[in-house]
Design a protein around this motif. Structure first.
Motif, PDB file in Angstrom:
ATOM      1  N   GLU A  81       0.835  -1.205   0.000  1.00 40.49           N
ATOM      2  CA  GLU A  81       0.000   0.000   0.000  1.00 40.49           C
ATOM      3  C   GLU A  81       0.870   1.255   0.000  1.00 40.49           C
ATOM      4  O   GLU A  81       0.528   2.254  -0.645  1.00 40.49           O
ATOM      5  N   ALA A  82       1.986   1.221   0.709  1.00 40.58           N
ATOM      6  CA  ALA A  82       2.888   2.368   0.710  1.00 40.58           C
ATOM      7  C   ALA A  82       3.424   2.629  -0.690  1.00 40.58           C
ATOM      8  O   ALA A  82       3.522   3.778  -1.137  1.00 40.58           O
ATOM      9  N   ALA A  83       3.775   1.560  -1.407  1.00 39.84           N
ATOM     10  CA  ALA A  83       4.269   1.717  -2.774  1.00 39.84           C
ATOM     11  C   ALA A  83       3.201   2.307  -3.681  1.00 39.84           C
ATOM     12  O   ALA A  83       3.478   3.172  -4.516  1.00 39.84           O
ATOM     13  N   GLN A  84       1.957   1.858  -3.498  1.00 38.02           N
ATOM     14  CA  GLN A  84       0.869   2.380  -4.327  1.00 38.02           C
ATOM     15  C   GLN A  84       0.603   3.848  -4.020  1.00 38.02           C
ATOM     16  O   GLN A  84       0.307   4.639  -4.916  1.00 38.02           O
ATOM     17  N   SER A  85       0.706   4.224  -2.746  1.00 40.08           N
ATOM     18  CA  SER A  85       0.439   5.623  -2.398  1.00 40.08           C
ATOM     19  C   SER A  85       1.505   6.543  -2.981  1.00 40.08           C
ATOM     20  O   SER A  85       1.221   7.677  -3.361  1.00 40.08           O
ATOM     21  N   ALA A  87       2.841   6.075  -5.774  1.00 43.79           N
ATOM     22  CA  ALA A  87       2.485   6.183  -7.198  1.00 43.79           C
ATOM     23  C   ALA A  87       1.151   6.914  -7.356  1.00 43.79           C
ATOM     24  O   ALA A  87       0.311   6.542  -8.163  1.00 43.79           O
ATOM     25  N   GLU A  88       0.932   7.963  -6.542  1.00 42.02           N
ATOM     26  CA  GLU A  88      -0.228   8.849  -6.612  1.00 42.02           C
ATOM     27  C   GLU A  88      -1.531   8.149  -6.274  1.00 42.02           C
ATOM     28  O   GLU A  88      -2.613   8.693  -6.539  1.00 42.02           O
ATOM     29  N   GLY A  89      -1.450   6.954  -5.705  1.00 39.53           N
ATOM     30  CA  GLY A  89      -2.677   6.294  -5.271  1.00 39.53           C
ATOM     31  C   GLY A  89      -3.595   5.849  -6.385  1.00 39.53           C
ATOM     32  O   GLY A  89      -4.785   5.623  -6.151  1.00 39.53           O
ATOM     33  N   ALA A  90      -3.097   5.720  -7.599  1.00 47.00           N
ATOM     34  CA  ALA A  90      -3.949   5.318  -8.706  1.00 47.00           C
ATOM     35  C   ALA A  90      -4.273   3.840  -8.597  1.00 47.00           C
ATOM     36  O   ALA A  90      -3.383   3.018  -8.369  1.00 47.00           O
ATOM     37  N   PRO A  91      -5.559   3.450  -8.742  1.00 45.18           N
ATOM     38  CA  PRO A  91      -5.900   2.020  -8.717  1.00 45.18           C
ATOM     39  C   PRO A  91      -5.237   1.307  -9.886  1.00 45.18           C
ATOM     40  O   PRO A  91      -5.415   1.693 -11.036  1.00 45.18           O
ATOM     41  N   ARG A  92      -4.486   0.259  -9.584  1.00 40.90           N
ATOM     42  CA  ARG A  92      -3.764  -0.442 -10.625  1.00 40.90           C
ATOM     43  C   ARG A  92      -3.532  -1.879 -10.195  1.00 40.90           C
ATOM     44  O   ARG A  92      -3.747  -2.246  -9.042  1.00 40.90           O
ATOM     45  N   ALA A 281      -5.517  -3.574   4.448  1.00 38.69           N
ATOM     46  CA  ALA A 281      -5.665  -3.054   3.082  1.00 38.69           C
ATOM     47  C   ALA A 281      -6.637  -1.884   3.023  1.00 38.69           C
ATOM     48  O   ALA A 281      -7.130  -1.539   1.946  1.00 38.69           O
ATOM     49  N   ASP A 282      -6.900  -1.250   4.167  1.00 38.23           N
ATOM     50  CA  ASP A 282      -7.874  -0.153   4.209  1.00 38.23           C
ATOM     51  C   ASP A 282      -7.575   0.946   3.202  1.00 38.23           C
ATOM     52  O   ASP A 282      -8.490   1.549   2.640  1.00 38.23           O
ATOM     53  N   THR A 283      -6.309   1.228   2.984  1.00 37.16           N
ATOM     54  CA  THR A 283      -5.956   2.348   2.109  1.00 37.16           C
ATOM     55  C   THR A 283      -5.713   1.921   0.668  1.00 37.16           C
ATOM     56  O   THR A 283      -5.264   2.738  -0.142  1.00 37.16           O
ATOM     57  N   SER A 284      -5.991   0.670   0.331  1.00 39.71           N
ATOM     58  CA  SER A 284      -5.754   0.191  -1.031  1.00 39.71           C
ATOM     59  C   SER A 284      -6.556   1.010  -2.042  1.00 39.71           C
ATOM     60  O   SER A 284      -7.795   1.050  -1.983  1.00 39.71           O
ATOM     61  N   GLN A 288     -10.668   0.721  -2.620  1.00 40.56           N
ATOM     62  CA  GLN A 288     -11.493   1.921  -2.437  1.00 40.56           C
ATOM     63  C   GLN A 288     -12.219   2.303  -3.731  1.00 40.56           C
ATOM     64  O   GLN A 288     -13.351   2.784  -3.692  1.00 40.56           O
ATOM     65  N   ALA A 289     -11.584   2.067  -4.878  1.00 41.51           N
ATOM     66  CA  ALA A 289     -12.244   2.367  -6.157  1.00 41.51           C
ATOM     67  C   ALA A 289     -13.443   1.458  -6.373  1.00 41.51           C
ATOM     68  O   ALA A 289     -14.511   1.908  -6.807  1.00 41.51           O
ATOM     69  N   VAL A 290     -13.285   0.162  -6.068  1.00 45.19           N
ATOM     70  CA  VAL A 290     -14.399  -0.769  -6.236  1.00 45.19           C
ATOM     71  C   VAL A 290     -15.514  -0.454  -5.241  1.00 45.19           C
ATOM     72  O   VAL A 290     -16.699  -0.455  -5.590  1.00 45.19           O
ATOM     73  N   LEU A 291     -15.163  -0.144  -3.993  1.00 42.21           N
ATOM     74  CA  LEU A 291     -16.178   0.201  -2.997  1.00 42.21           C
ATOM     75  C   LEU A 291     -16.946   1.450  -3.411  1.00 42.21           C
ATOM     76  O   LEU A 291     -18.174   1.520  -3.250  1.00 42.21           O
ATOM     77  N   ALA A 292     -16.249   2.431  -3.932  1.00 41.83           N
ATOM     78  CA  ALA A 292     -16.917   3.661  -4.367  1.00 41.83           C
ATOM     79  C   ALA A 292     -17.901   3.379  -5.492  1.00 41.83           C
ATOM     80  O   ALA A 292     -19.022   3.909  -5.508  1.00 41.83           O
ATOM     81  N   GLU A 293     -17.505   2.541  -6.438  1.00 48.56           N
ATOM     82  CA  GLU A 293     -18.402   2.221  -7.549  1.00 48.56           C
ATOM     83  C   GLU A 293     -19.586   1.391  -7.077  1.00 48.56           C
ATOM     84  O   GLU A 293     -20.717   1.596  -7.533  1.00 48.56           O
ATOM     85  N   LEU A 294     -19.357   0.460  -6.153  1.00 47.63           N
ATOM     86  CA  LEU A 294     -20.473  -0.331  -5.623  1.00 47.63           C
ATOM     87  C   LEU A 294     -21.459   0.561  -4.872  1.00 47.63           C
ATOM     88  O   LEU A 294     -22.675   0.384  -4.977  1.00 47.63           O
TER      89      LEU A 294
END
Length: 311
Positions: A81-85, A87-92, A281-284, A288-294
């Motif tokens: 999660e730190a690595a993803q953050s 990278a600007e937090g983009a879902p990937r 994985a709270d900050t994943s 978060q993108a999937v939860l927002a869409e759901l």
């Protein structure tokens, strides 16, 4: 240093009781899982499994490893999660989602349309699983996000490592042929309206069969069940023939077309749908993108149902 794959294999064996079941869950052969366990034993210097009948049990050393494994997996997840953050937090990347069949049909499939446009670097891989199995998969690290429903009004027990969020309320309606006498009935339907009707319903042991039995809990006569069918599309085919009616969850329903209509019930059967994921994985960004869409989809679904009156 302990091999992470071997640690995950031991955790699955501990939860499922046999090498074969753990292999099925992890997507390996039983021989490969056995080799991972042996590698782990060489790394720690003591046996971690012992035979027990047709299965295996943990040794005290193996139990100690399994008890501390969640801390290892959570630390690794925080690293990712730190690595993803950074990278600007983009879902990937790949997000592994597990869920029951009607949630896949009614929630995940529509969500994928928007996600493919809004998050082009995110790839969602879906596996159908019942709620208990889905929660185990997320807890064991073989899935990232689960969609589960409550059982008989009670949420499924959640392992301490997981958290959840409500994403949808699903209700059941009675579906019938357009020429059926109940189709001319002003909604909603009461229990007395259903007396004497012939039914197709889900088999005993399913949530939908529990819903069906509650419709007649106060009646003196047993309902006339002509067919027991687990697949909702097949149920609707039998309803279209005009002999029977069915109680169908809205999440499970495709468009009814010209032959069928649905009517709501005065006491609507209901189940709550939750998404569950590991607390680490709270900050994943992907989760978060999937939860927002759901969440957005749930609001749009309710609005469309209200606009139609009775879908």
């Amino acid at each position: 240093m302990i091999d992470v794959a071997a640690l995950r294999a031991l955790r699955s064996v501990a939860a499922l009781g046999t090498l074969a079941r753990a292999a099925d869950e992890l997507g390996f052969t039983a021989s490969a899982v056995s080799q991972q366990i042996k590698r782990l034993e060489r790394q720690v210097g003591v046996p971690v499994l012992a035979p027990a009948g047709r299965g295996v049990v943990l040794t005290p050393a193996g139990q100690a490893i399994v008890d501390t494994a969640p801390e290892v997996f959570q630390a690794l997840e925080r690293c990712a999660e730190a690595a993803q953050s950074v990278a600007e937090g983009a879902p990937r990347g790949v997000l592994r989602v597990v869920g029951f069949s009607t949630a896949v049909r009614g929630l995940l499939a529509p969500a994928l349309r928007r996600l493919s446009t809004d998050c082009p670097d995110l790839h969602v891989h879906i596996t159908e699983q019942d709620p208990d199995q889905a929660l185990h998969s997320v807890d064991a690290g073989t899935a990232d996000l689960a969609l589960v429903h409550d059982a008989d009004g009670l949420p499924a027990p959640l392992p301490p490592s997981l958290t959840r969020r409500h994403v949808h309320s699903d209700v059941g309606d009675v579906v019938m042929n357009r020429n059926h006498p109940l189709a001319r009935h002003d909604p909603p339907l009461a229990g007395a309206d259903l007396a004497g009707q012939a039914w197709v319903t889900s088999p005993p042991g399913t949530v939908c069969h529990q819903w069906f039995r509650r419709l007649f809990a106060d009646g003196a006569e047993e309902p006339d069940v002509r067919h027991l069918v687990d697949d909702f599309a097949t149920q609707l085919s039998l309803v279209a023939a005009g002999e029977v009616i069915a109680l169908i969850p809205r999440l499970a329903r495709p468009p009814l077309g010209g032959e069928l209509v649905s009517r709501p019930l005065r006491r609507q059967p209901r189940r709550e749908v939750h998404a569950a994921w590991r607390r680490s994985a709270d900050t994943s960004p992907a989760i978060q993108a999937v939860l927002a869409e759901l969440g957005s989809l749930g609001g749009r679904t309710r609005t469309e149902q209200d606009r139609r009156g009775y879908p």
